[in-house]
Enzyme design. Structure first.
Site, PDB file in Angstrom:
ATOM      1  N   SER A  33       0.782  -1.117  -0.131  1.00 21.14           N
ATOM      2  CA  SER A  33       0.006   0.021   0.162  1.00 21.14           C
ATOM      3  C   SER A  33       1.103   1.235   0.004  1.00 21.14           C
ATOM      4  O   SER A  33       1.710   1.539   0.710  1.00 21.14           O
ATOM      5  CB  SER A  33      -0.951   0.127   1.410  1.00 21.14           C
ATOM      6  OG  SER A  33      -1.756  -1.172   1.298  1.00 21.14           O
ATOM      7  N   HIS A  64      -4.144   0.717  -4.656  1.00 24.08           N
ATOM      8  CA  HIS A  64      -3.519  -0.594  -5.495  1.00 24.08           C
ATOM      9  C   HIS A  64      -4.173  -0.633  -6.686  1.00 24.08           C
ATOM     10  O   HIS A  64      -5.324  -0.850  -6.892  1.00 24.08           O
ATOM     11  CB  HIS A  64      -4.042  -1.751  -4.556  1.00 24.08           C
ATOM     12  CG  HIS A  64      -3.489  -1.918  -3.230  1.00 24.08           C
ATOM     13  ND1 HIS A  64      -2.603  -2.789  -3.163  1.00 24.08           N
ATOM     14  CD2 HIS A  64      -3.482  -1.271  -2.036  1.00 24.08           C
ATOM     15  CE1 HIS A  64      -1.898  -2.714  -1.925  1.00 24.08           C
ATOM     16  NE2 HIS A  64      -2.757  -2.078  -1.154  1.00 24.08           N
ATOM     17  N   HIS A  86      -5.705  -8.283  -1.361  1.00 28.12           N
ATOM     18  CA  HIS A  86      -5.593  -8.735   0.222  1.00 28.12           C
ATOM     19  C   HIS A  86      -6.831  -9.806   0.554  1.00 28.12           C
ATOM     20  O   HIS A  86      -7.768  -9.802  -0.035  1.00 28.12           O
ATOM     21  CB  HIS A  86      -5.954  -7.691   1.226  1.00 28.12           C
ATOM     22  CG  HIS A  86      -4.779  -6.459   0.716  1.00 28.12           C
ATOM     23  ND1 HIS A  86      -4.689  -5.666  -0.030  1.00 28.12           N
ATOM     24  CD2 HIS A  86      -3.589  -6.345   1.737  1.00 28.12           C
ATOM     25  CE1 HIS A  86      -3.570  -5.083   0.004  1.00 28.12           C
ATOM     26  NE2 HIS A  86      -2.925  -5.321   1.021  1.00 28.12           N
ATOM     27  N   TYR A  88      -8.971  -9.493   3.010  1.00 33.32           N
ATOM     28  CA  TYR A  88     -10.218  -9.137   3.482  1.00 33.32           C
ATOM     29  C   TYR A  88     -11.083  -8.614   2.293  1.00 33.32           C
ATOM     30  O   TYR A  88     -12.166  -8.114   2.733  1.00 33.32           O
ATOM     31  CB  TYR A  88      -9.686  -7.951   4.543  1.00 33.32           C
ATOM     32  CG  TYR A  88      -8.914  -6.856   3.611  1.00 33.32           C
ATOM     33  CD1 TYR A  88      -9.326  -5.928   2.673  1.00 33.32           C
ATOM     34  CD2 TYR A  88      -7.505  -6.675   4.019  1.00 33.32           C
ATOM     35  CE1 TYR A  88      -8.538  -4.797   2.115  1.00 33.32           C
ATOM     36  CE2 TYR A  88      -6.867  -5.651   3.519  1.00 33.32           C
ATOM     37  CZ  TYR A  88      -7.562  -4.832   2.578  1.00 33.32           C
ATOM     38  OH  TYR A  88      -6.447  -3.872   2.071  1.00 33.32           O
ATOM     39  N   GLU A  89     -10.467  -8.576   0.943  1.00 34.36           N
ATOM     40  CA  GLU A  89     -11.287  -8.483   0.136  1.00 34.36           C
ATOM     41  C   GLU A  89     -12.427  -9.156  -0.451  1.00 34.36           C
ATOM     42  O   GLU A  89     -13.351  -9.051  -1.351  1.00 34.36           O
ATOM     43  CB  GLU A  89     -10.434  -7.754  -1.336  1.00 34.36           C
ATOM     44  CG  GLU A  89      -9.635  -6.517  -0.983  1.00 34.36           C
ATOM     45  CD  GLU A  89      -8.695  -6.308  -2.150  1.00 34.36           C
ATOM     46  OE1 GLU A  89      -9.130  -5.938  -3.174  1.00 34.36           O
ATOM     47  OE2 GLU A  89      -7.411  -6.517  -1.786  1.00 34.36           O
ATOM     48  N   ALA A 116       2.905  -2.267   3.889  1.00 34.53           N
ATOM     49  CA  ALA A 116       2.770  -1.476   4.807  1.00 34.53           C
ATOM     50  C   ALA A 116       2.255  -1.972   6.182  1.00 34.53           C
ATOM     51  O   ALA A 116       1.681  -2.772   5.866  1.00 34.53           O
ATOM     52  CB  ALA A 116       1.776  -0.329   4.756  1.00 34.53           C
ATOM     53  N   MET A 217      -1.614  -6.816   6.967  1.00 35.05           N
ATOM     54  CA  MET A 217      -2.691  -7.561   6.294  1.00 35.05           C
ATOM     55  C   MET A 217      -2.266  -8.131   5.020  1.00 35.05           C
ATOM     56  O   MET A 217      -3.180  -8.403   4.262  1.00 35.05           O
ATOM     57  CB  MET A 217      -3.950  -6.505   6.311  1.00 35.05           C
ATOM     58  CG  MET A 217      -4.170  -5.635   7.148  1.00 35.05           C
ATOM     59  SD  MET A 217      -5.932  -4.537   6.973  1.00 35.05           S
ATOM     60  CE  MET A 217      -5.605  -3.646   8.577  1.00 35.05           C
ATOM     61  N   SER A 218      -0.955  -8.505   5.050  1.00 33.91           N
ATOM     62  CA  SER A 218      -0.481  -9.025   3.978  1.00 33.91           C
ATOM     63  C   SER A 218       0.508  -9.974   3.922  1.00 33.91           C
ATOM     64  O   SER A 218       0.875 -10.352   5.018  1.00 33.91           O
ATOM     65  CB  SER A 218      -0.319  -7.979   2.746  1.00 33.91           C
ATOM     66  OG  SER A 218       0.961  -7.568   3.133  1.00 33.91           O
ATOM     67  N   ASN A 241       2.761   3.637  10.394  1.00 30.48           N
ATOM     68  CA  ASN A 241       2.653   4.519  11.508  1.00 30.48           C
ATOM     69  C   ASN A 241       2.877   3.629  12.869  1.00 30.48           C
ATOM     70  O   ASN A 241       3.196   2.385  12.832  1.00 30.48           O
ATOM     71  CB  ASN A 241       0.690   4.258  11.587  1.00 30.48           C
ATOM     72  CG  ASN A 241       0.276   2.839  11.178  1.00 30.48           C
ATOM     73  OD1 ASN A 241       0.335   2.370  10.260  1.00 30.48           O
ATOM     74  ND2 ASN A 241      -0.130   2.197  12.345  1.00 30.48           N
ATOM     75  N   HIS A 253      -6.246   4.503   6.726  1.00 29.67           N
ATOM     76  CA  HIS A 253      -5.794   4.121   5.441  1.00 29.67           C
ATOM     77  C   HIS A 253      -4.903   5.455   4.872  1.00 29.67           C
ATOM     78  O   HIS A 253      -3.833   5.448   4.360  1.00 29.67           O
ATOM     79  CB  HIS A 253      -7.080   3.788   4.387  1.00 29.67           C
ATOM     80  CG  HIS A 253      -6.424   3.206   3.498  1.00 29.67           C
ATOM     81  ND1 HIS A 253      -5.529   1.966   3.113  1.00 29.67           N
ATOM     82  CD2 HIS A 253      -6.377   3.538   2.050  1.00 29.67           C
ATOM     83  CE1 HIS A 253      -5.027   1.901   2.017  1.00 29.67           C
ATOM     84  NE2 HIS A 253      -5.842   2.449   1.260  1.00 29.67           N
TER      85      HIS A 253
HETATM   86  N1  HPA Z   1      -2.397  -2.308  11.298  1.00 30.74           N
HETATM   87  C1  HPA Z   1      -2.585  -3.415  10.271  1.00 30.74           C
HETATM   88  N2  HPA Z   1      -2.036  -3.118   8.865  1.00 30.74           N
HETATM   89  C2  HPA Z   1      -1.523  -1.852   8.616  1.00 30.74           C
HETATM   90  C3  HPA Z   1      -1.240  -1.004   9.623  1.00 30.74           C
HETATM   91  C4  HPA Z   1      -1.586  -1.223  11.026  1.00 30.74           C
HETATM   92  O1  HPA Z   1      -1.332  -0.431  11.907  1.00 30.74           O
HETATM   93  N3  HPA Z   1      -0.786  -0.015   8.942  1.00 30.74           N
HETATM   94  C5  HPA Z   1      -0.466  -0.400   7.752  1.00 30.74           C
HETATM   95  N4  HPA Z   1      -1.086  -1.474   7.439  1.00 30.74           N
END
Ligand code: HPA
Length: 278
Positions: A33, A64, A86, A88-89, A116, A217-218, A241, A253
């Site tokens: 991402s 994406h 991903h 979750y999609e 990310a 998440m990947s 983050n 996001h």
């Molecule tokens: N958590 C989960 N997935 C993420 C995060 C997070 O803090 N930052 C970027 N992808």
């Protein structure tokens, strides 16, 4: 939705890619991402929108794009996936592995995974790059393993070993590259959760307690399929983050994409350096 991908689907997808490329890619890169802009540096690019590839799991997330870019970077033949899909999609965990199977069918032996992620380790800052030394397979532990279902024997064994998923020599090469570029690289354990909701403070405290440094998440499903098929894997998590020491995660996001933009030049230098040395 078919739960398990089949050899026929993998071959149909591979044929569609092969019909459009004139090179033999040696190294595949998957961009996470906010990191998609790196794909613009590929020389002599052949661009294939992934929606034109049969059975490819389609990505719907802003940031994406969903395309394969095949060409050269630092003199190496590469295939770059900009816009991964991903779990979750809504695709099955098995379908998330289809792009990796196509790479394996194309003869690609080295895979560089980027993502990310949120930084759980208190020493991490937003903007850091973390070499993945191992992952915690939390989704597979809960039953969502991309290798579940009939084993595809032509790719690998029923019970593949998962020690050293992330190739120690590639980690060392990336560390040397980072040092030569003056980049401080962190190293740690990554976990993939299903998402799409971010973590609660209790989730974060739990993950920290079990030794996780970065959460996303990947990457893990792809790495498992790649290891099953015998690929050499390098994983790089960008920390977009920071998660507070008490577990509070206020990520959005938008922030992930914005910080991704900011980290991209460092990641690009690192990737270019690694490619030069490979
Ligand atoms: N958590 C989960 N997935 C993420 C995060 C997070 O803090 N930052 C970027 N992808």
């Amino acid at each position: 939705m078919a739960e398990f991908i089949t050899i026929a689907q993998i071959d149909a997808a591979t044929d569609a890619v092969r019909a459009r490329i004139h090179t033999q890619p040696e190294i595949a890169l998957i961009l996470g991402s906010g990191l998609g802009q790196l794909a613009d540096s590929v020389e002599n690019p052949t661009i294939i929108p992934t929606r034109e590839i049969p059975h490819w799991p389609i990505s719907t997330v802003p940031g994406h794009k969903g395309r394969l870019i095949i060409g050269q970077l630092e003199g190496k033949e590469v295939l770059v996936l900009q816009g991964r899909t991903h779990y979750y999609e809504g695709h099955s965990i098995s379908q998330i592995g289809l792009p990796i199977r196509v790479m394996q069918r194309l003869g690609i032996k080295t895979l560089i995974l980027t993502n990310a992620s949120g930084g759980l380790n208190d020493d991490f800052r937003a903007g850091d790059l973390m070499l993945i030394k191992d992952h915690l397979a939390l989704l597979p532990m809960a039953g969502e393993n991309p290798l579940r279902g009939p084993n595809l024997d032509e790719f690998g064994p029923r019970f593949p070993v998962m020690s050293a998923v992330y190739n120690p020599e590639l980690i060392q090469l990336a560390e040397e590259t980072g040092a030569s570029l003056g980049l401080t690289l962190k190293k740690g354990v990554y976990v993939c959760l299903s998402g799409p909701s971010f973590e609660t403070p209790a989730d974060c405290r739990f993950l920290k307690m079990v030794g996780v440094d970065a959460v996303g998440m990947s990457t893990v499903p792809e790495a498992i399929v790649a290891k099953h098929g015998g690929m050499n894997i390098l994983g790089i998590a960008t920390i977009t983050n920071k998660i507070d020491p008490d577990g509070t995660n206020k990520a959005t996001h938008e922030e992930v994409l914005e910080v991704g933009d900011r980290i991209a030049p460092n990641l690009m230098s690192l990737l270019r350096g690694v490619l030069r040395r490979l």
